[in-house]
Design a protein around this motif. Structure first.
Motif, PDB file in Angstrom:
ATOM      1  N   LYS A 201       7.360   1.912  -1.902  1.00 36.26           N
ATOM      2  CA  LYS A 201       7.434   2.852  -0.787  1.00 36.26           C
ATOM      3  C   LYS A 201       6.073   2.915  -0.135  1.00 36.26           C
ATOM      4  CE  LYS A 201       8.759   7.568   0.421  1.00 36.26           C
ATOM      5  NZ  LYS A 201       9.327   8.842  -0.084  1.00 36.26           N
ATOM      6  N   GLY A 202       6.022   2.459   1.093  1.00 34.63           N
ATOM      7  CA  GLY A 202       4.756   2.443   1.799  1.00 34.63           C
ATOM      8  C   GLY A 202       4.704   1.276   2.759  1.00 34.63           C
ATOM      9  N   TYR A 203       3.557   0.644   2.844  1.00 30.53           N
ATOM     10  CA  TYR A 203       3.350  -0.486   3.748  1.00 30.53           C
ATOM     11  C   TYR A 203       3.526  -1.776   2.947  1.00 30.53           C
ATOM     12  CZ  TYR A 203       1.788   3.090   6.923  1.00 30.53           C
ATOM     13  OH  TYR A 203       1.749   4.208   7.728  1.00 30.53           O
ATOM     14  N   VAL A 204       4.669  -2.431   3.178  1.00 28.10           N
ATOM     15  CA  VAL A 204       5.013  -3.647   2.441  1.00 28.10           C
ATOM     16  C   VAL A 204       4.486  -4.841   3.221  1.00 28.10           C
ATOM     17  CG1 VAL A 204       6.875  -4.991   1.413  1.00 28.10           C
ATOM     18  CG2 VAL A 204       7.079  -2.485   1.580  1.00 28.10           C
TER      19      VAL A 204
ATOM     20  N   ASN B 102      15.893   2.736   6.596  1.00 30.69           N
ATOM     21  CA  ASN B 102      14.968   3.053   7.673  1.00 30.69           C
ATOM     22  C   ASN B 102      13.537   2.585   7.466  1.00 30.69           C
ATOM     23  OD1 ASN B 102      14.016   4.188  10.089  1.00 30.69           O
ATOM     24  ND2 ASN B 102      13.303   5.987   8.993  1.00 30.69           N
ATOM     25  N   PRO B 103      13.269   1.282   7.559  1.00 29.26           N
ATOM     26  CA  PRO B 103      11.860   0.900   7.720  1.00 29.26           C
ATOM     27  C   PRO B 103      11.366   1.511   9.021  1.00 29.26           C
ATOM     28  CG  PRO B 103      13.322  -0.955   8.167  1.00 29.26           C
ATOM     29  CD  PRO B 103      14.175   0.139   7.636  1.00 29.26           C
ATOM     30  N   GLY B 104      10.233   2.191   8.986  1.00 24.94           N
ATOM     31  CA  GLY B 104       9.809   2.998  10.122  1.00 24.94           C
ATOM     32  C   GLY B 104       8.793   2.303  10.995  1.00 24.94           C
ATOM     33  N   GLY B 105       8.840   2.613  12.279  1.00 25.49           N
ATOM     34  CA  GLY B 105       7.816   2.142  13.196  1.00 25.49           C
ATOM     35  C   GLY B 105       7.896   0.657  13.495  1.00 25.49           C
TER      36      GLY B 105
ATOM     37  N   TYR C  70       0.867  -1.175   0.000  1.00 23.60           N
ATOM     38  CA  TYR C  70       0.000   0.000   0.000  1.00 23.60           C
ATOM     39  C   TYR C  70       0.903   1.223   0.000  1.00 23.60           C
ATOM     40  CZ  TYR C  70      -3.218   3.681   1.060  1.00 23.60           C
ATOM     41  OH  TYR C  70      -3.929   4.846   0.992  1.00 23.60           O
ATOM     42  N   PRO C  71       0.934   1.992  -1.097  1.00 21.21           N
ATOM     43  CA  PRO C  71       1.868   3.116  -1.191  1.00 21.21           C
ATOM     44  C   PRO C  71       1.482   4.245  -0.241  1.00 21.21           C
ATOM     45  CG  PRO C  71       0.417   3.064  -3.094  1.00 21.21           C
ATOM     46  CD  PRO C  71       0.145   1.813  -2.324  1.00 21.21           C
ATOM     47  N   SER C  72       2.500   4.838   0.389  1.00 20.41           N
ATOM     48  CA  SER C  72       2.227   5.944   1.310  1.00 20.41           C
ATOM     49  C   SER C  72       1.822   7.204   0.559  1.00 20.41           C
ATOM     50  CB  SER C  72       3.436   6.226   2.193  1.00 20.41           C
ATOM     51  OG  SER C  72       4.572   6.511   1.403  1.00 20.41           O
ATOM     52  N   GLY C  73       2.298   7.354  -0.678  1.00 17.93           N
ATOM     53  CA  GLY C  73       1.800   8.421  -1.533  1.00 17.93           C
ATOM     54  C   GLY C  73       2.341   9.798  -1.249  1.00 17.93           C
ATOM     55  N   ASP C  74       3.434   9.920  -0.496  1.00 17.42           N
ATOM     56  CA  ASP C  74       4.024  11.235  -0.238  1.00 17.42           C
ATOM     57  C   ASP C  74       5.456  11.043   0.233  1.00 17.42           C
ATOM     58  OD1 ASP C  74       3.857  10.371   2.393  1.00 17.42           O
ATOM     59  OD2 ASP C  74       2.082  11.540   2.844  1.00 17.42           O
ATOM     60  N   ASN C  75       6.085  12.127   0.684  1.00 17.60           N
ATOM     61  CA  ASN C  75       7.468  12.080   1.126  1.00 17.60           C
ATOM     62  C   ASN C  75       7.612  12.153   2.637  1.00 17.60           C
ATOM     63  OD1 ASN C  75       8.688  11.919  -1.465  1.00 17.60           O
ATOM     64  ND2 ASN C  75       8.264  14.093  -1.781  1.00 17.60           N
ATOM     65  N   VAL C  76       6.525  11.934   3.372  1.00 14.78           N
ATOM     66  CA  VAL C  76       6.601  11.932   4.823  1.00 14.78           C
ATOM     67  C   VAL C  76       7.201  10.606   5.283  1.00 14.78           C
ATOM     68  CG1 VAL C  76       5.283  12.140   6.964  1.00 14.78           C
ATOM     69  CG2 VAL C  76       4.599  13.444   4.949  1.00 14.78           C
ATOM     70  N   ASN C  77       8.114  10.672   6.252  1.00 12.40           N
ATOM     71  CA  ASN C  77       8.792   9.467   6.728  1.00 12.40           C
ATOM     72  C   ASN C  77       8.060   8.924   7.948  1.00 12.40           C
ATOM     73  OD1 ASN C  77      10.605   7.428   7.109  1.00 12.40           O
ATOM     74  ND2 ASN C  77      12.408   8.725   7.019  1.00 12.40           N
TER      75      ASN C  77
ATOM     76  N   VAL D  15       5.261  -4.159   7.130  1.00 14.05           N
ATOM     77  CA  VAL D  15       6.368  -3.293   7.527  1.00 14.05           C
ATOM     78  C   VAL D  15       6.192  -1.949   6.838  1.00 14.05           C
ATOM     79  CG1 VAL D  15       8.873  -2.990   7.519  1.00 14.05           C
ATOM     80  CG2 VAL D  15       7.902  -5.286   7.761  1.00 14.05           C
ATOM     81  N   CYS D  16       6.336  -0.875   7.601  1.00 14.14           N
ATOM     82  CA  CYS D  16       6.267   0.468   7.029  1.00 14.14           C
ATOM     83  C   CYS D  16       7.652   0.838   6.494  1.00 14.14           C
ATOM     84  CB  CYS D  16       5.815   1.463   8.091  1.00 14.14           C
ATOM     85  SG  CYS D  16       5.659   3.158   7.506  1.00 14.14           S
ATOM     86  N   SER D  17       7.775   0.945   5.174  1.00 17.19           N
ATOM     87  CA  SER D  17       9.063   1.225   4.528  1.00 17.19           C
ATOM     88  C   SER D  17       8.931   2.478   3.684  1.00 17.19           C
ATOM     89  CB  SER D  17       9.498   0.035   3.659  1.00 17.19           C
ATOM     90  OG  SER D  17      10.729   0.302   3.027  1.00 17.19           O
ATOM     91  N   VAL D  18       9.352   3.604   4.240  1.00 20.78           N
ATOM     92  CA  VAL D  18       9.145   4.885   3.565  1.00 20.78           C
ATOM     93  C   VAL D  18      10.417   5.721   3.515  1.00 20.78           C
ATOM     94  CG1 VAL D  18       6.681   5.033   4.035  1.00 20.78           C
ATOM     95  CG2 VAL D  18       8.300   5.849   5.741  1.00 20.78           C
ATOM     96  N   GLY D  19      11.568   5.108   3.769  1.00 17.22           N
ATOM     97  CA  GLY D  19      12.819   5.853   3.795  1.00 17.22           C
ATOM     98  C   GLY D  19      13.346   6.180   2.414  1.00 17.22           C
ATOM     99  N   SER D  20      14.550   6.720   2.376  1.00 20.40           N
ATOM    100  CA  SER D  20      15.191   7.067   1.109  1.00 20.40           C
ATOM    101  C   SER D  20      15.706   5.817   0.413  1.00 20.40           C
ATOM    102  CB  SER D  20      16.353   8.031   1.352  1.00 20.40           C
ATOM    103  OG  SER D  20      17.316   7.435   2.218  1.00 20.40           O
TER     104      SER D  20
END
Length: 753
Positions: free
Chosen positions: A743-746, A707-710, A64-71, A725-730
């Protein structure tokens, strides 16, 4: 004069709840229904499909793509086949947990805490609510429809700055940076007021999830006549702040006991104005979850002057101890200790010794003469730094520099800080165990701790007079003066320059560019990032709201001229099934009122006059010999370490394997399964699975991003088991395009049969 701490334990006869009521709960460990999995925060699931034998077959089921650049550092919640996530410019989104299909979007919740939300449902499961903390308010959202519940609180919100027995205009943040815990029809909350001088108090509170009414308050800085008042100077409750739970709360739902890890009092590096042991700072505190009545406590650091908050979730386990089954609670600390207690009486399972520690040479500082040291249960971190510990992968020049600095510093756990010399210690203020870093196999007495060896060089300097400050505003802020810009520049030099550089362009491997920051991050998002951290950067709870505003003003000259992404701009709606935007309309005083900048007029005692000058170890995240990040498994039936393994790998060192990752466990998390697997995320951009018997890695997946987050989460839908897993890093591989790497919730699962 030193004030002796009163005995911390209460007999079971004083407890006002029924200990024998072990209720049946068919969903226990079968749903990831709250932040950290469930009430006990064990991150344990009882699913049978993914095993040690087939885990290597896991594949990406969907993203599920996070759809933005927020980490984001968000821990998804999954109930009845619906997953709730944060994405699309801080929008709360409900998706089909088996397919990723969007069900509803509540858009533009700017200022929402980004670690997670809480979930409640009625006994018949018809009414479902998400409880969120948003810009110093508590709000409720209908989990079925995504719309705000306007009957909650005052027109849909509770003002969290009210009810703290101080003028709300005199302090900034009252929201926690971590979700609370739902118990029965209560939402139990901590707070993150900051740990600077005159920050707000960190009292613990519980609200009714239906009405929003305040049900109880526990004063963590005791008021006159309350237990612990004599461990402070008189009237300290009027000016001391902090002493708060900004980390993770755990609840024994059978007994109705809530366990709180509490942080440091303000100012956390200079305690001249708070002589005494300072209850309930740095305590593991057990309260009756229904009433807020204190049951027992143990203070892990007396009169803290090192910022050794407790933040990681207390783990509720059952152990075989001295021939009997004992329900216990284990709490991991920043300074590398694991404290273990009978969770009903508060008695330690093994003795905790008060040992002498050095005295302070600072004027008016009365460092506590002893500190608690667990016996039997070994620490999970190194707790001394010597010249022999310097990283062998440093260049000869770097090694010589750091060896000389370590040699010149005072050393050892609990050595008081000074303005005459540096103190070097490991773990430092963000080393050891932090939020997200504990998990358990509850019934078998096993506790897992993620930890990092992150050294701090501490020293003190005189505090500069506090200027008059305005707050955040939209567009050009009339409160932004040359003095404010200068203040922001000084704060940036103290806290940020080591990773982001003098020119704000970023330092490779440490910090990203902050040039044109306002076009990427508005003021509300910046406040959230500074509070909870991002990537390798930890949160900075010491910085109050006006300090953060000053840094933002310094970093965003383009916004102060009227350009950039201004906080007052009308937010755009994301694509998809948007049902609401922005939460409920609130009627609160504008942020940035007159902060408390001096002691009450009746105060005549010593004042806190010094500030700490460290950089939380971030300039030297791998100072020591590896491993730098670890997972430690404790068998608390015996009080021993079962195994200890490096977490992750530093790919920048050629030919190395399993050296671990500097700062690799910061803000990461684990999932424990009944089939003998431990899943863990790491800053190296991977998710791992380990055999819980011996710590051997049995699977890993490279997410392609740093940086997988959270915290990861695990759930089951229609008999199929998933890991998210929330994966929204660079991007890790700069040769790839953004579109090539999810980029998003893998979401991982075994192949469909």
């Amino acid at each position: 004069m030193a004030i002796m701490q009163k005995a911390p334990f209460l007999g079971a006869a004083l407890l006002s709840v029924c200990w024998g009521c072990q209720t049946t709960n068919d969903t226990r460990y079968k749903e990831w229904s709250d932040y950290g999995g469930g009430p006990d925060h064990s991150k344990y699931v009882d699913y049978k499909q993914i095993t040690r034998e087939n885990v290597n077959q896991l594949e990406v089921a969907f993203v599920y793509p996070s759809g933005d650049n927020v980490n984001y550092r968000f821990n998804p919640i999954v109930v009845d086949g619906v997953m709730y996530v944060l994405a699309k410019n801080n929008s709360l989104v409900a998706i089909n947990a088996a397919t990723g299909e969007e069900l509803w979007i509540h858009a533009n919740l700017r200022g929402i805490i980004q670690r997670g939300v809480n979930f409640w449902q009625s006994k018949d499961k018809k009414e479902k609510r998400l409880l969120i903390c948003l810009n110093n308010t508590l709000q409720a959202i209908d989990a079925n429809t995504g719309q705000s519940i306007t009957t909650f609180g005052n027109g849909g919100y509770v003002d969290l700055k009210q009810g703290l027995d101080r003028d709300p205009a005199t302090f900034g943040r009252a929201t926690s940076t971590t979700p609370g815990k739902v118990f029965d029809d209560l939402i139990i909350l901590g707070s993150a007021p900051g740990e600077n001088l005159f920050s707000g108090p960190g009292h613990l509170r519980a609200y009714n999830v239906i009405s929003g009414e305040l049900e109880w308050v526990f004063h963590t800085i005791p008021h006159p006549g309350e237990y612990g008042y004599d461990t402070w100077p008189e009237e300290a409750y009027k000016y001391v702040g902090g002493t708060n739970t900004w980390g993770e709360i755990s609840v024994d739902e059978d007994r109705g006991i809530a366990y709180f890890p509490l942080g440091s009092p303000t100012y956390d590096y200079d305690g001249a104005d708070r002589a005494g042991s300072n209850l309930f700072g740095n305590c593991i505190l057990a309260l009756d979850a229904r009433t807020g009545k204190r049951l027992w406590h143990l203070q892990t650091v007396h009169h803290d002057i090192w910022d050794y908050d407790l933040a990681a979730a207390p783990q509720l386990i059952t152990v075989n101890h001295e021939g009997k089954k004992v329900d216990a609670v284990a709490v991991a600390s920043k300074h590398g200790f694991l404290f273990v207690f009978d969770r009903v009486t508060g008695e330690p399972l093994w003795p905790i010794e008060e040992r002498p520690v050095p005295a302070s040479d600072m004027p008016n500082e009365e460092a506590w003469p002893t500190q608690p040291f667990p016996t039997v249960v070994p620490p999970f971190n190194r707790q001394l730094v010597s010249e022999d510990d310097i990283n062998p992968y440093f260049s000869a020049e770097e090694k010589e520099k750091w060896t000389a600095r370590v040699a010149a510093a005072k050393k050892g756990l609990f050595h008081p800080l000074s303005d005459q010399y540096e103190v070097v210690t490991n773990p430092g203020a963000v080393g050891g165990a932090n939020y997200g870093n504990t998990a358990a196999d509850p019934q078998n007495g096993i506790v897992y701790v993620q930890t990092q060896e992150l050294v701090d060089f501490y020293s003190l300097k005189k505090r500069e007079p506090a200027p008059q400050r305005g707050g955040f505003g939209g567009g050009r802020n009339p409160g932004v003066s040359p003095e404010r810009i200068a203040q922001g520049k000084a704060l940036y030099a103290q806290h940020c320059i080591a990773c982001h550089g003098e020119n704000r362009a970023g330092i490779d491997g440490l910090g990203t560019t902050l040039v044109n920051l306002s076009t990427k991050v508005n003021s509300e998002a910046f406040k959230s990032i500074l509070a909870v951290g991002k990537g390798r950067m930890p949160g900075f709870p010491h910085l109050n709201e006006t300090d953060v505003a000053a840094i933002y003003a310094y970093l965003t000259p383009e916004a102060q001229r009227g350009g950039g992404n201004r906080g007052g701009d009308a937010p755009e709606l994301p694509e998809g099934p948007v049902v609401a935007s922005g939460g409920v309309a609130v009627d609160l005083p504008a942020s940035g009122g007159q902060r408390m900048t001096d002691y009450p007029s009746t105060y005549t005692g010593p004042r806190s006059e010094y500030v700490e000058t460290n950089n939380w170890g971030l300039g030297v995240p791998n100072l020591l010999t590896p491993p730098w990040s670890l997972i430690v498994a404790y068998d608390l039936n015996e009080g021993k370490i079962k195994w200890k393994i490096p977490l992750g790998n530093d790919d920048s060192i050629p030919g190395s394997e399993n050296l671990s990752m500097p700062n690799g466990s910061q803000g990461k998390g684990m999932v424990v399964t009944s089939t003998g697997l431990l899943f863990s995320t790491c800053l190296d951009g991977r998710v791992y699975a380990y055999n819980t018997d011996d710590g051997q890695m049995v699977w890993s997946a490279d997410l392609g991003r740093n940086n997988p987050g959270g915290l990861p989460a695990m759930y089951e839908v229609d008999g199929r088991q998933y890991l998210v897993v929330c994966s929204v890093g660079s991007l890790k591989d700069k040769s790839k395009a953004e579109s090539d790497v999810p980029k998003g919730y893998v979401v991982y699962a075994l192949p469909k049969r």
